[in-house]
Design an enzyme around this catalytic site. Structure first.
Site, PDB file in Angstrom:
ATOM      1  N   ASN A  85      42.954  52.425  25.678  1.00  0.00           N
ATOM      2  CA  ASN A  85      43.456  53.771  25.859  1.00  0.00           C
ATOM      3  C   ASN A  85      44.760  53.787  26.655  1.00  0.00           C
ATOM      4  OD1 ASN A  85      43.506  56.627  25.774  1.00  0.00           O
ATOM      5  ND2 ASN A  85      41.283  56.711  25.993  1.00  0.00           N
ATOM      6  N   HIS A 115      47.905  36.167  43.926  1.00  0.00           N
ATOM      7  CA  HIS A 115      48.869  35.604  44.862  1.00  0.00           C
ATOM      8  C   HIS A 115      48.151  34.779  45.916  1.00  0.00           C
ATOM      9  CE1 HIS A 115      52.098  37.822  43.024  1.00  0.00           C
ATOM     10  NE2 HIS A 115      51.265  38.856  42.959  1.00  0.00           N
ATOM     11  N   GLY A 142      37.576  54.576  32.466  1.00  0.00           N
ATOM     12  CA  GLY A 142      38.937  54.815  32.933  1.00  0.00           C
ATOM     13  C   GLY A 142      39.158  54.398  34.371  1.00  0.00           C
ATOM     14  N   THR A 165      35.074  42.114  40.460  1.00  0.00           N
ATOM     15  CA  THR A 165      35.543  40.903  41.130  1.00  0.00           C
ATOM     16  C   THR A 165      34.732  39.669  40.740  1.00  0.00           C
ATOM     17  OG1 THR A 165      34.111  41.298  43.042  1.00  0.00           O
ATOM     18  CG2 THR A 165      36.333  42.241  43.127  1.00  0.00           C
ATOM     19  N   LYS A 166      33.585  39.892  40.083  1.00  0.00           N
ATOM     20  CA  LYS A 166      32.685  38.801  39.684  1.00  0.00           C
ATOM     21  C   LYS A 166      32.227  39.022  38.252  1.00  0.00           C
ATOM     22  CE  LYS A 166      30.890  38.220  44.341  1.00  0.00           C
ATOM     23  NZ  LYS A 166      29.768  38.395  45.237  1.00  0.00           N
ATOM     24  N   ARG A 180      28.939  46.584  41.261  1.00  0.00           N
ATOM     25  CA  ARG A 180      27.570  46.053  41.408  1.00  0.00           C
ATOM     26  C   ARG A 180      26.716  46.603  40.281  1.00  0.00           C
ATOM     27  NH1 ARG A 180      28.416  50.400  43.948  1.00  0.00           N
ATOM     28  NH2 ARG A 180      26.881  51.970  44.405  1.00  0.00           N
TER      29      ARG A 180
END
Length: 184
Positions: A85, A115, A142, A165-166, A180
């Site tokens: 989208n 970084h 979104g 993040t996982k 989660r």
């Protein structure tokens, strides 16, 4: 002679992105992205011609709404029926594979570039590229952010605004920051 910065980026090693070869690749992508974002919808079709040519793979009926941004494009593979989208960004310093039938809501961000955590090395411009793999039939709400190195399993749901993040197992729903599991 050592590996080029592009070779280091492709190998998942630390590299500096300020480089004439990488600059030229980013310029080619900027031109393709500009064309995609500027063409009238009927001329653009599902994906602007230059952007389609730049991508590693584009499945049947895959669609990328404008505006869209990516720095390289050649690392992006879209399966059949993928829908991205408007306002989405894929920082494709590493391969990004999106499986068939997957839907990305507006303003989804996929960040392969990371970084360096050491401030001096970060100031020197060191970054590393981590691939992202998104399975088939996934729904990403979104504003979600997917960090590099993440794999999202088939038919998973990522709630709007989640920061992934996982890895996300197949068939589960994740929400929040950090994301989660809320149900399987």
């Amino acid at each position: 002679m050592g590996a080029s910065k592009r070779e280091k980026m492709a190998a998942g090693e630390w590299y500096v992105c300020i480089d004439p070869e990488l600059d030229a690749l980013r310029t080619a992508a900027q031109e393709a992205v500009f064309e995609h974002n500027s063409l009238p919808p009927r001329q653009r079709g599902n994906i602007g011609p230059a952007l389609r040519q730049l991508f590693a793979a584009v499945g049947e009926n895959a669609r990328v709404e404008a505006p869209f941004y990516c720095p390289y494009g050649f690392n992006i593979s879209l399966g059949d029926g993928v829908f991205i989208n408007a306002g989405s960004v894929i920082l494709d310093t590493a391969p990004v594979r999106i499986g068939a039938g997957t839907l990305l809501g507006p303003a989804v961000q996929i960040y392969c570039a990371e970084h360096h955590k050491d401030a001096g090395k970060r100031r020197a411009g060191l970054e590393i590229a981590r691939a992202v793999t998104i399975g088939e039939g996934v729904w990403i709400g979104g504003g979600a952010i997917i960090l590099g190195g993440v794999t999202i399993g088939d038919e998973a749901i990522v709630g709007a605004g989640a920061v992934v993040t996982k890895d996300v197992p197949a068939g589960v729903t994740v929400v929040g920051n950090p994301a989660r599991v809320v149900r399987g």
